[in-house]
Scaffold this motif. Structure first.
Motif, short mmCIF file in Angstrom:
data_model
loop_
_atom_site.label_atom_id
_atom_site.label_comp_id
_atom_site.label_asym_id
_atom_site.label_seq_id
_atom_site.Cartn_x
_atom_site.Cartn_y
_atom_site.Cartn_z
N ALA A 156 7.94 9.08 -35.85
CA ALA A 156 7.51 8.57 -34.55
C ALA A 156 8.14 9.39 -33.42
O ALA A 156 7.47 9.74 -32.44
CB ALA A 156 7.86 7.09 -34.41
N SER A 157 9.42 9.71 -33.56
CA SER A 157 10.09 10.54 -32.56
C SER A 157 9.50 11.94 -32.50
O SER A 157 9.29 12.49 -31.41
CB SER A 157 11.60 10.62 -32.86
N ALA A 158 9.24 12.53 -33.65
CA ALA A 158 8.65 13.87 -33.70
C ALA A 158 7.25 13.86 -33.07
O ALA A 158 6.87 14.82 -32.39
CB ALA A 158 8.58 14.37 -35.14
N SER A 192 3.78 15.56 -28.67
CA SER A 192 2.84 15.15 -27.63
C SER A 192 3.33 15.59 -26.25
O SER A 192 2.56 16.11 -25.44
CB SER A 192 2.66 13.63 -27.66
N GLU A 193 4.61 15.39 -25.97
CA GLU A 193 5.19 15.82 -24.70
C GLU A 193 5.09 17.34 -24.55
O GLU A 193 4.78 17.85 -23.47
CB GLU A 193 6.65 15.38 -24.59
N ALA A 227 0.11 22.37 -30.62
CA ALA A 227 1.04 21.25 -30.52
C ALA A 227 0.34 19.92 -30.84
O ALA A 227 0.90 19.05 -31.51
CB ALA A 227 1.68 21.19 -29.14
N LEU A 228 -0.90 19.77 -30.36
CA LEU A 228 -1.65 18.54 -30.65
C LEU A 228 -2.00 18.44 -32.14
O LEU A 228 -2.00 17.35 -32.71
CB LEU A 228 -2.91 18.47 -29.80
N GLY A 229 -2.28 19.58 -32.77
CA GLY A 229 -2.54 19.59 -34.21
C GLY A 229 -1.31 19.17 -34.99
O GLY A 229 -1.39 18.40 -35.96
N ILE A 230 -0.15 19.67 -34.57
CA ILE A 230 1.10 19.27 -35.21
C ILE A 230 1.34 17.78 -35.02
O ILE A 230 1.73 17.07 -35.95
CB ILE A 230 2.28 20.11 -34.66
N GLN A 231 1.09 17.30 -33.81
CA GLN A 231 1.26 15.87 -33.52
C GLN A 231 0.36 15.03 -34.40
O GLN A 231 0.76 13.99 -34.90
CB GLN A 231 0.99 15.61 -32.03
#
Length: 75
Positions: free
Chosen positions: A30-32, A37-38, A51-55
């Motif tokens: 959840a933290s990651a 996202s940030e 970054a969105l793909g990783i999220q």
């Protein structure tokens, strides 16, 4: 192949139960997810998409951990 030996500096205590490990994994994911996202909001273009793909991958892993946690400790 060389034998894989984990570095003992990051060892999980052998008496930690599965539920505790799953809860910790869920909280870490959840933290990651929040961090990714940030980061996506700071970036632009392809780097934002990365970054969105990783999220998204983190979120899918979090869903999987939550499902297993539900089976370990049904509410």
């Amino acid at each position: 192949m060389a034998e894989r030996r984990p570095n003992p500096i990051f060892t999980i205590a052998p008496d930690v139960n599965n539920e505790t490990l799953l809860v910790h994994a869920c909280e870490t994911l959840a933290s990651a997810s929040v961090m990714a996202s940030e980061l996506a909001f700071i970036l632009e273009g392809p780097k934002c998409n990365l970054a969105l793909g990783i999220q998204q991958m983190i979120s899918l892993a979090e869903l999987s951990v939550n499902r297993v946690l539900d089976h370990v400790d049904p509410q």
